[in-house]
Design a protein around this motif. Structure first.
Motif: not given
Length: 438
Positions: A172, A200, A266, A285
């Motif tokens: 990522l 993301k 998140r 994620n």
């Protein structure tokens, strides 16, 4: 009292040599600590009757293999049965405090050597001195010294060497131009912005547990302790005078960093159990997970193809940054158990080199036993981190009492969502002063 106040600093300094020896595997303890070598290893009580031992621990403590281990032990010790109770990691210490207050403490239980709950258990007479247990010899002398309670008992069998940091997804990061992890706070925030543009999240907390809730503040204190010996002394002895303008300014900086990071966190990380954050990270994620050197096994199990890395929080320039360290959680023996010999038999077996190696492999943790287990590839640089003078104790397991650390995390969240830094800081200082050492 003064020597006691500086115990946290002494533990860190004492541990470094033992940790590096553990990584190299050159230390050979005198005893393997195998339960088969103990006269009590048969597990048979004097009457030949079956004895049941109770055991309470956090879900991740044994890397998810506790049921297999218990079956293996019981097959060779038919007169000892283990009644295991695992709880979410974020609730283990609350549950234990309740058990201590009610007198319903299991035969064996999960503790952290610097946690306030351990002090409560010790003061109430529930901590067995493990120095006579054969398997304690499997740990280096520095690890044994670091797992002593305030009263001087060897209080637990630790599961590993705990270094706080950030697990990261190499793929990522590479997708947005970071083939190496960010080295500065500015790069860290830039990474967050670039990931956000791709839909993301940069960061997920380890959940609502005490260590995670204040995340970046560990490095705020660590960074200042590295630069200011007077603050380091006051911090490690829990005697900080927060009325000093420079210390209050430091708190404001930490809260501001917390708020900046929150733009890329998140949703739900503050309140969900750590397993939710782990799953989001494993599924790709989230790029970075608030973590430690006890978690790689779990993350690899969730995603065997994960390209896992581990980095220090880039709070300060790399050559100045602090490293956050403490012995991992482990198992204690109840000094009031009705079956002390059977408890000794089980714990000697559980922390024999052979059994510990299985746990360490399942957890992927940084082994605390010299010559036992392998270091996960993602933790390759960690021994070098510890070979510096910038190693600082976990804030919430000694220098700052756990309830006060939670108050700090709550203050940081309040500032993040309500924007009144002075009010948030005052709340933390009020909480700190209630538990400040004299």
């Amino acid at each position: 009292m003064r020597n006691m106040k500086f115990a946290a600093l002494g533990l860190v300094l004492t541990l470094i040599i033992g940790i590096l020896s553990a990584c190299g595997g050159n230390d050979s303890p005198k005893s393997s600590g195998n339960a088969s070598e103990s006269p009590a290893s048969s597990g048979a009580s004097g009457s030949g009757e079956t004895v049941e031992l109770s055991m309470l621990f956090g879900a991740s403590l044994f890397g998810g293999i506790h049921e297999d281990l218990i079956k293996e032990f019981e097959s060779s010790h038919p007169n000892i049965k283990i009644k295991a109770e695992s709880l979410p990691d974020s609730g283990i210490f609350d549950a234990l405090r309740t058990r201590i207050s009610s007198g319903d403490v299991p035969d064996m239980f999960h503790i952290n050597i610097g946690h306030v709950t351990t002090t409560l258990a010790d003061e109430a007479g529930y901590i067995t001195d493990l120095s006579s247990f054969e398997s304690i010899a499997n740990y280096s002398s520095s690890i044994q010294a670091a797992t002593k309670t305030k009263s001087g008992k060897t209080g637990l069998f630790t599961l590993g060497v705990g270094v706080l940091g950030l697990a990261y997804n190499k793929e990522l990061l590479a997708e947005v131009g970071y083939n190496e992890p960010p080295k500065t706070w500015e790069e860290f925030m830039d990474l967050g912005e670039k990931l956000k543009a791709k839909g993301k999240d940069l960061f997920a907390y380890g959940g609502k547990d005490e260590t995670a809730i204040g995340n970046v503040l560990h490095w705020t204190f660590g960074d200042y302790a590295v630069k200011d010996p007077a603050f380091k002394e006051a911090y490690l002895s829990n005697t900080v005078d927060w009325s000093k303008p420079e210390y209050r300014s430091m708190l404001k900086e930490g809260l501001e960093r917390f708020k900046q990071l929150n733009a890329y966190v998140r949703t739900g990380s503050f309140t969900n159990d750590g397993s939710f954050a782990q799953q989001a990270f494993a599924e790709g994620n989230v790029a970075v997970l608030f973590s430690g050197t006890w978690e790689s096994g779990t993350l690899h199990k969730l995603n065997p193809d994960l390209k896992l890395g581990f980095m220090n929080m880039p709070y300060a320039p790399e050559e100045q940054n602090a490293y956050i360290f403490v012995p991992e959680d482990g198992m204690a023996a109840n000094a009031k158990s009705k079956h002390p010999e059977e408890v000794k038999t089980f714990l000697n077996w559980l922390f024999s080199k052979e059994t510990y190696a299985k746990i360490q492999k399942a957890k992927g943790s940084f082994s605390a036993m010299p010559g036992v287990g392998e270091l996960d590839e993602s933790y390759t640089d960690v021994p070098n981190w510890l070979n510096t003078d910038r190693v600082i104790s976990f804030a919430n397991t000694g220098p700052v009492p756990s309830p006060t650390w939670i108050a700090l995390g709550n203050a940081a969240q309040e500032y993040t969502f309500k924007g009144d830094a002075d009010k948030s800081i005052d709340k933390f200082i009020t909480a700190y002063n209630k538990t400040k050492s004299s």
